[in-house]
Design a protein around this motif. Structure first.
Motif, PDB file in Angstrom:
ATOM      1  N   THR A   1     -50.441  31.496  25.230  1.00  0.00           N
ATOM      2  CA  THR A   1     -49.902  30.138  25.239  1.00  0.00           C
ATOM      3  C   THR A   1     -48.700  30.102  24.311  1.00  0.00           C
ATOM      4  O   THR A   1     -48.815  30.452  23.133  1.00  0.00           O
ATOM      5  CB  THR A   1     -50.942  29.104  24.784  1.00  0.00           C
ATOM      6  OG1 THR A   1     -51.959  28.985  25.775  1.00  0.00           O
ATOM      7  CG2 THR A   1     -50.299  27.733  24.589  1.00  0.00           C
TER       8      THR A   1
ATOM      9  N   TYR B   1     -48.928  30.340  29.672  1.00  0.00           N
ATOM     10  CA  TYR B   1     -48.853  28.885  29.622  1.00  0.00           C
ATOM     11  C   TYR B   1     -47.900  28.478  28.510  1.00  0.00           C
ATOM     12  O   TYR B   1     -47.745  29.204  27.522  1.00  0.00           O
ATOM     13  CB  TYR B   1     -50.241  28.280  29.379  1.00  0.00           C
ATOM     14  CG  TYR B   1     -51.154  28.397  30.586  1.00  0.00           C
ATOM     15  CD1 TYR B   1     -51.455  27.285  31.367  1.00  0.00           C
ATOM     16  CD2 TYR B   1     -51.674  29.627  30.971  1.00  0.00           C
ATOM     17  CE1 TYR B   1     -52.255  27.403  32.484  1.00  0.00           C
ATOM     18  CE2 TYR B   1     -52.477  29.755  32.095  1.00  0.00           C
ATOM     19  CZ  TYR B   1     -52.768  28.634  32.845  1.00  0.00           C
ATOM     20  OH  TYR B   1     -53.558  28.750  33.957  1.00  0.00           O
TER      21      TYR B   1
ATOM     22  N   GLN C   1     -45.633  18.378  27.034  1.00  0.00           N
ATOM     23  CA  GLN C   1     -46.135  18.870  28.321  1.00  0.00           C
ATOM     24  C   GLN C   1     -46.790  20.220  28.096  1.00  0.00           C
ATOM     25  O   GLN C   1     -46.331  21.031  27.280  1.00  0.00           O
ATOM     26  CB  GLN C   1     -44.989  18.994  29.330  1.00  0.00           C
ATOM     27  CG  GLN C   1     -45.434  19.330  30.750  1.00  0.00           C
ATOM     28  CD  GLN C   1     -44.281  19.271  31.744  1.00  0.00           C
ATOM     29  OE1 GLN C   1     -43.214  18.736  31.445  1.00  0.00           O
ATOM     30  NE2 GLN C   1     -44.482  19.827  32.933  1.00  0.00           N
ATOM     31  N   TYR C   2     -47.867  20.473  28.836  1.00  0.00           N
ATOM     32  CA  TYR C   2     -48.570  21.757  28.759  1.00  0.00           C
ATOM     33  C   TYR C   2     -48.979  22.175  30.161  1.00  0.00           C
ATOM     34  O   TYR C   2     -49.464  21.350  30.947  1.00  0.00           O
ATOM     35  CB  TYR C   2     -49.807  21.638  27.864  1.00  0.00           C
ATOM     36  CG  TYR C   2     -50.696  22.868  27.895  1.00  0.00           C
ATOM     37  CD1 TYR C   2     -50.254  24.075  27.368  1.00  0.00           C
ATOM     38  CD2 TYR C   2     -51.967  22.822  28.465  1.00  0.00           C
ATOM     39  CE1 TYR C   2     -51.062  25.213  27.388  1.00  0.00           C
ATOM     40  CE2 TYR C   2     -52.777  23.949  28.494  1.00  0.00           C
ATOM     41  CZ  TYR C   2     -52.315  25.139  27.952  1.00  0.00           C
ATOM     42  OH  TYR C   2     -53.105  26.263  27.990  1.00  0.00           O
ATOM     43  N   GLY C   3     -48.775  23.447  30.475  1.00  0.00           N
ATOM     44  CA  GLY C   3     -49.176  23.945  31.782  1.00  0.00           C
ATOM     45  C   GLY C   3     -48.665  25.355  31.984  1.00  0.00           C
ATOM     46  O   GLY C   3     -48.076  25.956  31.066  1.00  0.00           O
TER      47      GLY C   3
ATOM     48  N   GLU D   1     -44.370  26.468  35.964  1.00  0.00           N
ATOM     49  CA  GLU D   1     -44.496  25.084  36.434  1.00  0.00           C
ATOM     50  C   GLU D   1     -43.803  24.122  35.479  1.00  0.00           C
ATOM     51  O   GLU D   1     -43.107  23.185  35.912  1.00  0.00           O
ATOM     52  CB  GLU D   1     -45.975  24.728  36.562  1.00  0.00           C
ATOM     53  CG  GLU D   1     -46.245  23.314  37.040  1.00  0.00           C
ATOM     54  CD  GLU D   1     -47.732  23.009  37.120  1.00  0.00           C
ATOM     55  OE1 GLU D   1     -48.164  22.003  36.515  1.00  0.00           O
ATOM     56  OE2 GLU D   1     -48.454  23.785  37.771  1.00  0.00           O
ATOM     57  N   VAL D   2     -43.987  24.328  34.179  1.00  0.00           N
ATOM     58  CA  VAL D   2     -43.344  23.448  33.190  1.00  0.00           C
ATOM     59  C   VAL D   2     -41.832  23.599  33.265  1.00  0.00           C
ATOM     60  O   VAL D   2     -41.085  22.621  33.183  1.00  0.00           O
ATOM     61  CB  VAL D   2     -43.862  23.752  31.773  1.00  0.00           C
ATOM     62  CG1 VAL D   2     -43.126  22.903  30.738  1.00  0.00           C
ATOM     63  CG2 VAL D   2     -45.364  23.499  31.684  1.00  0.00           C
TER      64      VAL D   2
END
Length: 360
Positions: free
Chosen positions: A31, A200, A211-213, A217-218
């Motif tokens: 992450t 992530y 924002q987290y993902g 995608e982010v």
């Protein structure tokens, strides 16, 4: 291990270091905490490690509340920007120390393997004081990797290294992380580093989790202007725009034909179009809009050229692959596929992203 931050916040005096947030990094994954200096990344990592206690909220490890458990009672490895090594031990013994504590076999082989991957195998018989800052940082990183802790916290670990070595070690670290079972939290200010590490990404700004993902995608679907600004290198071109029947019109520029979702008039009152530098080209394709201008600056960075162009819609920065030379002040036309543009509403929330037909 499964780490979870449950509605934590951190306040020091009247100052908010972290606003309330919840985050559950994926077990065994990387992450990335991405954000500018003072975004709150280090404060968050210190709470994860047990070096600090949140003002509110809980820190959970495998569903057990460890909020008040000090760092010495947690199995955590952490590397700071400011490297920390045992000054009286040679590099070999610095790296070997966690392996010896665990009674690991084949210590010599493991130490030499890690040292080789971090390009410090020639320094194993030296003391840390005999090394440069970047070399000492790699020793601290190797020792953290050797510890094999279920939670590894890396606070901008490559920031003191030169560009070429940073690029090499990013690739090595990606492979090392993939081969291990640790949950890795990696803080950086560089969007490119987040994209390379994958996994992530949690975007932070001013003590807030924005924002987290999944990282891709982010990056491709930033939920707000703040996320888009944080996760763009070079910075995303942001242009004032207005809604029109066929899509949105850049103020002073062309119309971008696109489907804009049906939302309130207040949200559409003022729009912002976002264009990544990599979406701008100097070769025309069918369906492109034209942005005519003049070259204000051209910068060569690695294998890319960043061209600053003054247009009627404002100054735009185009990221061109390869090395290009432009004289200052010469006319230059940029081309854009409208499908590659972002649109944000009056409050900065995402309305349209490339590859999407609608908004949120």
């Amino acid at each position: 291990m499964q780490l979870a931050l449950d509605h934590i916040s951190k306040k020091v005096g009247a100052e908010h270091w972290l606003y309330e947030l919840s985050l559950a990094p994926r077990s065994g994954e990387v992450t990335v905490l991405l954000g500018a200096t003072q975004a709150g990344k280090t404060s968050l990592m210190r709470i994860m490690a047990g070096l600090d206690v949140p003002t509110k909220g809980r820190v959970l490890v495998d569903n057990a509340n460890v909020t008040a458990t000090p760092v010495r009672e947690r199995n955590v490895a952490m590397v700071y920007q400011q490297f920390i090594n045992y000054p009286s031990l040679k590099v070999f013994d610095n790296i070997a120390s966690p392996l010896r504590l665990r009674g690991e076999p084949n210590i010599d082989q493991q130490v030499r393997s890690l040292a080789g991957r971090l390009h410090i195998e020639m320094f194993l018989d030296r003391l840390p004081a005999e090394l440069s800052g970047g070399q000492q940082q790699r020793v601290a990183l190797a020792r953290a990797l050797a510890k094999g802790a279920p939670l590894m916290l890396l606070d901008e670990p490559l920031v003191n290294l030169d560009y070429k070595l940073r690029e090499e070690l990013r690739e090595e670290l990606t492979q090392l992380f993939a081969a291990g079972d640790s949950t890795v939290i990696y803080a950086t200010t560089e969007p490119g580093e987040a994209l390379l590490l994958g996994g992530y990404t949690a975007v932070m700004d001013g003590g807030e989790l924005l924002q987290y993902g999944p990282t891709a995608e982010v990056f491709h679907t930033p939920q707000s202007l703040r996320v888009a600004r944080a996760f763009s290198d070079p910075p995303m071109n942001l242009i004032a725009a207005l809604p029109v029947g066929q899509g949105v019109q850049l103020v002073g520029g062309p119309v971008l034909r696109m489907a804009v979702p049906s939302v309130s008039a207040q949200r559409l009152a003022t729009l912002t179009a976002g264009i990544r530098g990599s979406a701008l080209r100097i070769e025309e394709r069918a369906g492109d809009v034209v942005l005519a201008g003049r070259v204000e600056l051209a910068e060569i960075s690695g294998s890319d050229t960043f061209v600053h162009v003054a247009t009627a819609a404002g100054e735009l920065v185009a990221q061109l692959t390869g090395v290009h030379y432009f004289d200052l002040g010469v006319p230059l036309t940029l081309y854009l596929d409208p499908a590659q543009a972002y649109v944000f509403d009056a409050a900065g929330a995402l309305l349209v992203a490339p590859g999407r037909k609608g908004g949120r």
